[in-house]
Design a protein around this motif. Structure first.
Motif, short mmCIF file in Angstrom:
data_model
loop_
_atom_site.label_atom_id
_atom_site.label_comp_id
_atom_site.label_asym_id
_atom_site.label_seq_id
_atom_site.Cartn_x
_atom_site.Cartn_y
_atom_site.Cartn_z
N TRP A 1 10.48 -3.18 -9.56
CA TRP A 1 9.59 -2.03 -9.40
C TRP A 1 8.15 -2.46 -9.73
O TRP A 1 7.96 -3.36 -10.55
CB TRP A 1 9.99 -0.87 -10.34
N ASN B 1 10.08 -1.85 -3.67
CA ASN B 1 9.54 -0.52 -3.94
C ASN B 1 8.02 -0.50 -4.03
O ASN B 1 7.44 0.34 -4.71
CB ASN B 1 10.17 0.04 -5.24
N TRP C 1 16.79 -0.85 1.64
CA TRP C 1 17.92 -0.48 0.76
C TRP C 1 18.39 0.94 1.05
O TRP C 1 17.68 1.70 1.70
CB TRP C 1 17.65 -0.75 -0.70
N GLY D 1 21.82 5.84 3.44
CA GLY D 1 21.45 7.01 2.64
C GLY D 1 22.49 7.29 1.57
O GLY D 1 22.80 8.43 1.26
N LYS E 1 26.17 -1.38 0.89
CA LYS E 1 27.15 -1.62 -0.19
C LYS E 1 28.42 -0.83 0.09
O LYS E 1 28.37 0.31 0.56
CB LYS E 1 26.54 -1.16 -1.52
N SER F 1 32.61 -0.49 -1.81
CA SER F 1 33.65 -1.03 -2.69
C SER F 1 34.99 -1.09 -1.95
O SER F 1 36.00 -1.45 -2.54
CB SER F 1 33.77 -0.17 -3.94
N ASN G 1 31.19 -2.26 8.30
CA ASN G 1 29.73 -2.41 8.24
C ASN G 1 29.24 -3.72 8.84
O ASN G 1 28.04 -3.90 9.03
CB ASN G 1 29.25 -2.28 6.78
N1 LIG Z 1 15.51 -2.63 -4.76
C1 LIG Z 1 15.96 -1.45 -5.14
O1 LIG Z 1 15.29 -0.72 -5.91
C2 LIG Z 1 17.28 -0.98 -4.66
C3 LIG Z 1 17.66 0.35 -4.89
C4 LIG Z 1 18.90 0.76 -4.43
C5 LIG Z 1 19.73 -0.13 -3.77
N2 LIG Z 1 19.35 -1.43 -3.58
C6 LIG Z 1 20.23 -2.41 -2.91
O2 LIG Z 1 20.59 -1.89 -1.63
C7 LIG Z 1 22.01 -1.83 -1.52
C8 LIG Z 1 22.44 -0.70 -0.60
O3 LIG Z 1 21.98 0.56 -1.06
P1 LIG Z 1 22.93 1.64 -1.79
O4 LIG Z 1 24.09 0.96 -2.43
O5 LIG Z 1 22.04 2.45 -2.64
O6 LIG Z 1 23.39 2.59 -0.63
P2 LIG Z 1 24.07 2.46 0.82
O7 LIG Z 1 24.45 1.06 1.11
O8 LIG Z 1 23.17 3.18 1.75
O9 LIG Z 1 25.36 3.35 0.66
C9 LIG Z 1 26.43 3.03 -0.18
C10 LIG Z 1 27.36 4.23 -0.21
O10 LIG Z 1 27.88 4.47 1.10
C11 LIG Z 1 29.32 4.38 1.09
N3 LIG Z 1 29.70 3.63 2.29
C12 LIG Z 1 29.51 2.32 2.55
N4 LIG Z 1 29.95 1.99 3.78
C13 LIG Z 1 30.44 3.12 4.31
C14 LIG Z 1 31.04 3.42 5.55
N5 LIG Z 1 31.21 2.47 6.49
N6 LIG Z 1 31.44 4.69 5.77
C15 LIG Z 1 31.27 5.66 4.84
N7 LIG Z 1 30.69 5.43 3.65
C16 LIG Z 1 30.29 4.17 3.39
C17 LIG Z 1 29.67 3.65 -0.19
O11 LIG Z 1 30.89 4.10 -0.69
P3 LIG Z 1 32.09 3.12 -1.20
O12 LIG Z 1 31.47 2.09 -2.09
O13 LIG Z 1 32.98 4.07 -1.92
O14 LIG Z 1 32.69 2.54 0.04
C18 LIG Z 1 28.54 4.05 -1.12
O15 LIG Z 1 28.80 5.29 -1.71
C19 LIG Z 1 22.45 -1.65 -2.99
O16 LIG Z 1 23.81 -1.86 -3.17
C20 LIG Z 1 21.55 -2.64 -3.67
O17 LIG Z 1 22.02 -3.96 -3.50
C21 LIG Z 1 18.13 -1.85 -4.01
#
Ligand SMILES: NC(=O)c1ccc[n+]([C@@H]2O[C@H](COP(=O)([O-])OP(=O)(O)OC[C@H]3O[C@@H](n4cnc5c(N)ncnc54)[C@H](OP(=O)(O)O)[C@@H]3O)[C@@H](O)[C@H]2O)c1
Length: 274
Positions: A111, A140, A187, A191, A230, A232, A240
């Motif tokens: 940040w 950010n 990131w 959503g 991301k 799990s 994905n």
């Molecule tokens: N630099 C920063 O400040 C910052 C901030 C936030 C995130 N990040 C990075 O960005 C990465 C991604 O962002 P994020 O984890 O916030 O959110 P995201 O990848 O947009 O969404 C993750 C969520 O979506 C669900 N999901 C994933 N694949 C799916 C699919 N195919 N169908 C339905 N649901 C699905 C996951 O659930 P399940 O796990 O239950 O499958 C989880 O709840 C983070 O993991 C981190 O490495 C960086």
């Protein structure tokens, strides 16, 4: 350009970053992180994004070791946490110890901490010169933060990792990054799973016979934005990455670009950071 799982973007210092990576925020310490990262690596992801604050660097390191994949074939990112600006060298050393590796590919300032970020960047430049990280970047940073940093940086950030999706399409920030050779990384590309029921997205997913998540990730790739979903769950981790067998038409890309509603999943608004 034909996009594949192996497609990379060349950063401003010549190193290559895979366009698709695997995010690890909120993966629990221990088994959950180790299994998810190992599953991702076995499926073919070669880019893992973590951060000190996620408390899972040791588990990511373990998964990399257990995968048997040579370290140099994996692009590994971690981030300097806000409490560690007083000694970034120590923080990175501690991350390396946890990973069990002697370098990371990308070290990001998590940040733009007020009053500290410019001095911290100078130390990160030294860490880069010392080859403890193959590239340095920020997260950010808004247009204002980036312009400030560009005013004094000796090393231009290789990456700005920010929240980015069709629901928060930050066109001007993207253009500023492009104009300065800074790769944009998005990131929360899904959503955080909260926008997957959007009616417009569901309609488009039906048209392409793909899942809503796949549409969102493909949109990022076609904009040449590094994307790091991301999950799990092994099936979703696979789902994905199944985004290389279709393409969104330019008309539909434009339509998705118009979905912006400044939708933020993060609780901290970077615009509010003085
Ligand atoms: N630099 C920063 O400040 C910052 C901030 C936030 C995130 N990040 C990075 O960005 C990465 C991604 O962002 P994020 O984890 O916030 O959110 P995201 O990848 O947009 O969404 C993750 C969520 O979506 C669900 N999901 C994933 N694949 C799916 C699919 N195919 N169908 C339905 N649901 C699905 C996951 O659930 P399940 O796990 O239950 O499958 C989880 O709840 C983070 O993991 C981190 O490495 C960086």
């Amino acid at each position: 350009m034909q996009l594949t799982l192996d497609t990379t973007r060349t950063l401003n210092n010549g190193i290559k970053i895979p366009l698709l990576g695997f995010g690890t925020y909120k993966l629990a310490q221990g088994k959950e992180t180790q299994e998810a990262v190992l599953a991702a690596l076995k499926l073919g992801y070669r880019h893992i994004d973590t951060a000190t604050i996620y408390l899972n660097e040791a588990d990511v390191g373990n998964a990399i070791k257990n995968s048997g994949i040579p370290r140099k074939e994996i692009f590994l990112t971690t981030k300097l946490w806000n409490d560690d600006h007083d000694d970034p060298a120590k923080a990175l050393q501690e991350s390396l110890r946890k990973f069990g590796t002697d370098y990371v590919d990308l070290y990001l300032m998590h940040w733009p901490v007020t009053g500290k970020r410019l001095q911290t960047w100078k130390v990160m430049e030294q860490l880069y010169q010392q080859k403890k990280c193959r590239a340095i970047g920020v997260c950010n940073f808004t247009i204002r933060h980036l312009k400030e940093l560009l005013g004094s940086a000796k090393v231009i950030p290789a990456v700005n990792q920010v929240e980015f999706s069709p629901f928060w399409y930050r066109k001007e920030l993207r253009e500023l990054c492009e104009a300065n050779g800074i790769q944009l990384e998005g990131w929360s590309p899904l959503g955080r799973g909260r926008k997957l029921e959007d009616e417009r997205l569901l309609k488009l997913a039906k048209k392409y016979q793909k899942k809503p998540a796949q549409l969102l990730l493909r949109w990022a790739l076609q904009h040449e934005i590094v994307t790091i979903p991301k999950s799990s769950h092994a099936e979703r981790i696979r789902e994905n990455m199944q985004i290389f067998d279709f393409a969104i038409t330019s008309a539909d890309m434009k339509m998705m670009d118009s979905w912006n509603e400044d939708y933020r999943t993060g609780t901290l608004d970077p615009e509010g950071i003085p």
